[in-house]
Design a protein around this motif. Structure first.
Motif, mmCIF file in Angstrom:
data_model
loop_
_atom_site.group_PDB
_atom_site.id
_atom_site.type_symbol
_atom_site.label_atom_id
_atom_site.label_comp_id
_atom_site.label_asym_id
_atom_site.label_seq_id
_atom_site.Cartn_x
_atom_site.Cartn_y
_atom_site.Cartn_z
ATOM 1 N N ASP A 155 46.888 41.644 -19.915
ATOM 2 C CA ASP A 155 45.751 41.073 -20.639
ATOM 3 C C ASP A 155 45.620 41.656 -22.039
ATOM 4 O O ASP A 155 45.151 40.977 -22.961
ATOM 5 C CB ASP A 155 44.453 41.307 -19.867
ATOM 6 C CG ASP A 155 44.341 40.419 -18.630
ATOM 7 O OD1 ASP A 155 45.140 39.463 -18.512
ATOM 8 O OD2 ASP A 155 43.475 40.690 -17.788
ATOM 9 N N ALA A 156 46.021 42.919 -22.206
ATOM 10 C CA ALA A 156 45.918 43.561 -23.522
ATOM 11 C C ALA A 156 46.882 42.956 -24.519
ATOM 12 O O ALA A 156 46.697 43.103 -25.740
ATOM 13 C CB ALA A 156 46.168 45.058 -23.399
ATOM 14 N N TYR A 157 47.923 42.273 -24.025
ATOM 15 C CA TYR A 157 48.951 41.729 -24.911
ATOM 16 C C TYR A 157 48.903 40.212 -25.012
ATOM 17 O O TYR A 157 49.877 39.581 -25.400
ATOM 18 C CB TYR A 157 50.336 42.185 -24.452
ATOM 19 C CG TYR A 157 50.581 43.648 -24.730
ATOM 20 C CD1 TYR A 157 50.917 44.091 -26.008
ATOM 21 C CD2 TYR A 157 50.457 44.609 -23.727
ATOM 22 C CE1 TYR A 157 51.132 45.429 -26.273
ATOM 23 C CE2 TYR A 157 50.670 45.953 -23.979
ATOM 24 C CZ TYR A 157 51.004 46.353 -25.259
ATOM 25 O OH TYR A 157 51.220 47.686 -25.515
ATOM 26 N N LYS A 158 47.757 39.639 -24.643
ATOM 27 C CA LYS A 158 47.545 38.220 -24.905
ATOM 28 C C LYS A 158 47.112 38.048 -26.364
ATOM 29 O O LYS A 158 46.697 39.003 -27.010
ATOM 30 C CB LYS A 158 46.472 37.677 -23.965
ATOM 31 C CG LYS A 158 46.909 37.636 -22.503
ATOM 32 C CD LYS A 158 45.809 37.103 -21.610
ATOM 33 C CE LYS A 158 46.270 37.011 -20.159
ATOM 34 N NZ LYS A 158 45.195 36.520 -19.261
ATOM 35 N N SER A 162 43.347 43.164 -26.715
ATOM 36 C CA SER A 162 43.087 44.295 -27.606
ATOM 37 C C SER A 162 44.319 44.725 -28.404
ATOM 38 O O SER A 162 44.202 45.227 -29.526
ATOM 39 C CB SER A 162 42.567 45.490 -26.797
ATOM 40 O OG SER A 162 43.499 45.844 -25.775
ATOM 41 N N ASN A 163 45.509 44.524 -27.852
ATOM 42 C CA ASN A 163 46.737 44.909 -28.553
ATOM 43 C C ASN A 163 47.429 43.752 -29.260
ATOM 44 O O ASN A 163 48.417 43.961 -29.962
ATOM 45 C CB ASN A 163 47.731 45.550 -27.575
ATOM 46 C CG ASN A 163 47.261 46.903 -27.089
ATOM 47 O OD1 ASN A 163 46.410 47.525 -27.700
ATOM 48 N ND2 ASN A 163 47.818 47.366 -25.980
ATOM 49 N N GLY A 164 46.914 42.545 -29.053
ATOM 50 C CA GLY A 164 47.505 41.386 -29.710
ATOM 51 C C GLY A 164 48.675 40.798 -28.931
ATOM 52 O O GLY A 164 49.190 41.392 -27.986
ATOM 53 N N ASP A 165 49.086 39.626 -29.356
ATOM 54 C CA ASP A 165 50.145 38.864 -28.707
ATOM 55 C C ASP A 165 51.427 39.699 -28.617
ATOM 56 O O ASP A 165 51.924 40.205 -29.622
ATOM 57 C CB ASP A 165 50.393 37.591 -29.515
ATOM 58 C CG ASP A 165 51.428 36.678 -28.887
ATOM 59 O OD1 ASP A 165 51.938 37.003 -27.800
ATOM 60 O OD2 ASP A 165 51.730 35.638 -29.502
ATOM 61 N N ILE A 166 51.980 39.828 -27.414
ATOM 62 C CA ILE A 166 53.194 40.625 -27.233
ATOM 63 C C ILE A 166 54.335 40.087 -28.084
ATOM 64 O O ILE A 166 55.187 40.851 -28.562
ATOM 65 C CB ILE A 166 53.602 40.671 -25.739
ATOM 66 C CG1 ILE A 166 54.757 41.658 -25.519
ATOM 67 C CG2 ILE A 166 53.968 39.281 -25.237
ATOM 68 C CD1 ILE A 166 54.450 43.084 -25.822
ATOM 69 N N ASN A 167 54.370 38.781 -28.322
ATOM 70 C CA ASN A 167 55.430 38.214 -29.153
ATOM 71 C C ASN A 167 55.317 38.705 -30.595
ATOM 72 O O ASN A 167 56.330 38.962 -31.257
ATOM 73 C CB ASN A 167 55.382 36.683 -29.111
ATOM 74 C CG ASN A 167 55.691 36.148 -27.723
ATOM 75 O OD1 ASN A 167 56.716 36.475 -27.138
ATOM 76 N ND2 ASN A 167 54.787 35.346 -27.180
#
Length: 227
Positions: A155-158, A162-167
């Motif tokens: 969820d943090a990498y959506k 909070s961490n932004g899009d993993i891509n």
């Protein structure tokens, strides 16, 4: 690439052999070897790979009074002047059809030892340069894949996490390093919050990874996307 048999370079960057990253390293080598592929491993911590660029990169010298790494790299390329550790890693790059990086995501990037490997091994004249970049890169026709563990959950990498899009997090690696020198990038294999999940989840991840490796030679690149 000859038939379905591939030459695969696994670059592994984790200081703890018994970590989940270490388990993934071992299962990757075992699976690919059993499938008949040729595998070489650069285990950077075990090799005590020096990530610091300096004149130790070279056995030749173009300008003894001022160190410009790119100029020295081009000179070393022309005169077979790389230090043995760098020459060996460049040869692995040239040999491989597919390169897999196995690493934990630290501070939204690769561990320093892996970044230093890129700094020293992705040498101008040998791996890029002379106008050969991206789609016309010197390593075009080769493919690369990131196998990454994260500390935070999915969820943090959506995009709204909070961490932004993993891509977006991986784009400087996939676009700025791999595609820059000509690699076609495959879909990353991501293990979210790897240190916090249970053994059942890890076993499921391993099974998924083994299944993916069984047909890895058939995968098509997904691309990293432009900035």
């Amino acid at each position: 690439m000859k038939g379905n048999i591939m030459k695969i370079l696994l670059v592994y960057a984790h200081p703890e052999p018994d970590s989940f990253n270490g388990a993934l390293r071992d299962i990757t080598v075992k699976t690919l070897t059993e499938l008949g592929h040729e595998v070489q491993v650069s285990d950077l911590y075990a090799m005590q790979f020096d990530p610091v660029s300096s004149r130790r990169n070279f056995e030749t010298v173009k300008n003894p009074d001022f160190l410009k790494l790119q100029f020295e790299e081009m000179h070393a390329t022309e005169h077979a002047g790389f230090a043995p550790d760098i020459a060996t890693e460049i040869a692995k790059l040239k040999w491989a059809d597919l390169m897999i990086w196995q690493f934990p995501l630290w501070w939204f990037s690769v561990p320093a030892i892996l970044k230093g490997w890129v700094d020293r091994v992705f040498a101008m004249g040998s791996v890029y340069g002379y106008g050969h970049m991206y789609e016309d890169g010197m390593l075009r026709g080769k493919r690369a894949l990131l196998s990454v563990t994260t500390g935070a959950g999915a969820d943090a990498y959506k995009p709204d996490g909070s961490n932004g899009d993993i891509n977006g997090v991986l784009r400087p690696i996939q676009r700025g390093m791999l595609e820059f020198v000509g690699f076609d990038v495959l879909k990353p294999q991501i293990y979210y919050s790897a240190s916090k999940v249970g053994q059942e989840q890890r076993r499921a991840w391993v099974q998924e990874w083994v299944a993916r490796l069984a047909s890895i030679e058939q995968e098509e690149p997904v691309g990293a996307g432009r900035y």
